[in-house]
Scaffold this motif. Structure first.
Motif, PDB file in Angstrom:
ATOM      1  N   UNK A  91       0.830  -1.206   0.000  1.00 20.41           N
ATOM      2  CA  UNK A  91       0.000   0.000   0.000  1.00 20.41           C
ATOM      3  C   UNK A  91       0.866   1.258   0.000  1.00 20.41           C
ATOM      4  N   UNK A  92       1.591   1.457  -1.106  1.00 21.61           N
ATOM      5  CA  UNK A  92       2.447   2.628  -1.269  1.00 21.61           C
ATOM      6  C   UNK A  92       2.162   3.283  -2.611  1.00 21.61           C
ATOM      7  N   UNK A  93       2.447   4.565  -2.697  1.00 25.10           N
ATOM      8  CA  UNK A  93       2.214   5.305  -3.937  1.00 25.10           C
ATOM      9  C   UNK A  93       3.301   5.052  -4.975  1.00 25.10           C
ATOM     10  N   UNK A  94       4.508   4.753  -4.505  1.00 26.19           N
ATOM     11  CA  UNK A  94       5.643   4.608  -5.415  1.00 26.19           C
ATOM     12  C   UNK A  94       6.335   3.270  -5.200  1.00 26.19           C
ATOM     13  N   UNK A  95       5.655   2.156  -5.550  1.00 26.33           N
ATOM     14  CA  UNK A  95       6.287   0.856  -5.387  1.00 26.33           C
ATOM     15  C   UNK A  95       7.419   0.677  -6.388  1.00 26.33           C
ATOM     16  N   UNK A  96       8.292  -0.271  -6.108  1.00 27.73           N
ATOM     17  CA  UNK A  96       9.359  -0.557  -7.066  1.00 27.73           C
ATOM     18  C   UNK A  96      10.542  -1.232  -6.425  1.00 27.73           C
ATOM     19  N   UNK A  97      11.502  -1.583  -7.250  1.00 30.68           N
ATOM     20  CA  UNK A  97      12.777  -2.133  -6.802  1.00 30.68           C
ATOM     21  C   UNK A  97      13.791  -0.998  -6.794  1.00 30.68           C
ATOM     22  N   UNK A  98      14.194  -0.595  -5.608  1.00 26.75           N
ATOM     23  CA  UNK A  98      15.068   0.565  -5.436  1.00 26.75           C
ATOM     24  C   UNK A  98      16.497   0.134  -5.165  1.00 26.75           C
ATOM     25  N   UNK A  99      17.442   0.668  -5.901  1.00 28.24           N
ATOM     26  CA  UNK A  99      18.831   0.584  -5.463  1.00 28.24           C
ATOM     27  C   UNK A  99      18.934   1.299  -4.125  1.00 28.24           C
ATOM     28  N   UNK A 100      19.703   0.745  -3.196  1.00 31.35           N
ATOM     29  CA  UNK A 100      19.751   1.323  -1.854  1.00 31.35           C
ATOM     30  C   UNK A 100      20.128   2.797  -1.886  1.00 31.35           C
ATOM     31  N   UNK A 101      21.078   3.167  -2.713  1.00 35.21           N
ATOM     32  CA  UNK A 101      21.496   4.566  -2.794  1.00 35.21           C
ATOM     33  C   UNK A 101      20.344   5.461  -3.231  1.00 35.21           C
ATOM     34  N   UNK A 102      19.498   4.965  -4.137  1.00 36.10           N
ATOM     35  CA  UNK A 102      18.351   5.762  -4.589  1.00 36.10           C
ATOM     36  C   UNK A 102      17.305   5.874  -3.493  1.00 36.10           C
ATOM     37  N   UNK A 103      17.106   4.794  -2.740  1.00 30.62           N
ATOM     38  CA  UNK A 103      16.122   4.830  -1.664  1.00 30.62           C
ATOM     39  C   UNK A 103      16.510   5.834  -0.587  1.00 30.62           C
ATOM     40  N   UNK A 104      17.808   5.961  -0.335  1.00 31.33           N
ATOM     41  CA  UNK A 104      18.294   6.852   0.724  1.00 31.33           C
ATOM     42  C   UNK A 104      18.647   8.246   0.225  1.00 31.33           C
ATOM     43  N   UNK A 105      18.647   8.441  -1.087  1.00 30.31           N
ATOM     44  CA  UNK A 105      19.060   9.718  -1.653  1.00 30.31           C
ATOM     45  C   UNK A 105      18.203  10.867  -1.132  1.00 30.31           C
ATOM     46  N   UNK A 106      18.866  11.915  -0.664  1.00 37.02           N
ATOM     47  CA  UNK A 106      18.169  13.095  -0.178  1.00 37.02           C
ATOM     48  C   UNK A 106      17.730  13.025   1.267  1.00 37.02           C
TER      49      UNK A 106
END
Length: 300
Positions: A91-106
């Protein structure tokens, strides 16, 4: 690396990294969410010295690598942590397979000194660095119907002897109620002592929920799922009589096979006395309201 402070504390009060790594005494700060989120609750004013890097990295549970306390340090070296992908779904708006660096970016990385309490009645004080789980949840967008967060660990049979031997069923699963997950003390840790997370401690990213027993702080996370239904965690699946969903540190509710009223501090020496266990591991002031209407002997 960013720090938090409240009241009369400023960034100047933060212990320099050189002193930090030399294990000098660290000022706990004022009550609750102090400069380094140290201690908390009834004992927030005491000075806490973190356990040594060696103690933290050579004495822990990580059943993917074996059941002995030194097994993770002995066996985790072959685990592959780069590249690392985290699947976000449910139940998320932006599901997907995230590279860890992208998930933590910002997101803002912070350094937090937390008590750590194992259900086996031993404890440490650990300096983590990481990001608030709430910031990750805000980034992926939690839908209104979500009530719980479910986590899964990595499964690498070729690199994990505990997985190959079938020590328990894998992947290891844990979960939090959404308000627990969003609490500002709940951390997605990516390192300790200002360095990247060692493999044996849950590299490259693990959960840290300091008011709960250590088995809730799931390691090497590869999936985060937002769900309306309460997840069944691994230890509930194995033995629900002994391990509940909430796993809040509570000196008044014993494990069926041993008391939780006291604990043994790792590194205290062979003849050091046991110390009293604090309700919610000393974070009662910060998190007690989350459980105000619950019977903690039933919802254990």
């Amino acid at each position: 690396m960013a720090y938090r402070w409240t009241n009369d504390l400023t960034a100047a009060d933060v212990t320099p990294k050189s002193a930090f790594l030399n294990r000098r005494q660290l000022i706990a700060g004022t009550a609750g969410l102090g400069a380094l989120f140290a201690a908390g609750g009834a004992s927030a004013q005491e000075e806490l010295e973190p356990n040594s890097f060696e103690e933290i990295t050579t004495y822990n549970n990580f059943y993917e690598f074996g059941t002995g306390k030194t097994d993770p340090a002995d066996n985790a070296g072959e685990m592959v942590i780069d590249p690392w992908t985290v699947t976000v779904d449910g139940l998320v708006d932006n599901p997907g397979d995230y590279a860890l660096a992208d998930l933590l970016d910002g997101l803002t990385t912070e350094e937090r000194i937390y008590r750590f309490r194992c259900v086996e009645a031993w404890s440490m004080v650990i300096p983590w660095n990481g990001v608030e789980l709430a910031d990750i949840l805000d980034k992926v967008g939690v839908q209104d119907t979500a009530r719980f967060v479910r986590f899964e660990t990595a499964v690498q049979p070729e690199n994990m002897p505990g997985v190959r031997r079938g020590v328990i069923d894998f992947p290891y699963v844990e979960g939090l109620r959404l308000d627990e997950a969003r609490h500002p003390l709940t951390l997605m840790a990516t390192g300790l002592y200002g360095e990247p997370m060692p493999k044996q401690n849950g590299a490259p990213m693990r959960l840290v929920v300091p008011w709960k027993y250590g088995f809730k702080s799931i390691k090497s996370i590869v999936r985060i799922t937002l769900t309306e239904e309460q997840p069944v965690n691994t230890w509930q699946e194995i033995n629900a009589r002994e391990y509940g969903f909430y796993a809040n540190v509570n000196p008044n509710v014993d494990h069926p096979r041993w008391s939780q009223s006291t604990e043994r501090r790792i590194g205290g020496g062979l003849f050091s006395s046991r110390q009293d266990t604090l309700l919610f591991n000393g974070y009662e002031e910060e998190v007690g309201e989350l459980y105000a209407d619950m019977d903690l002997s039933v919802e254990y």
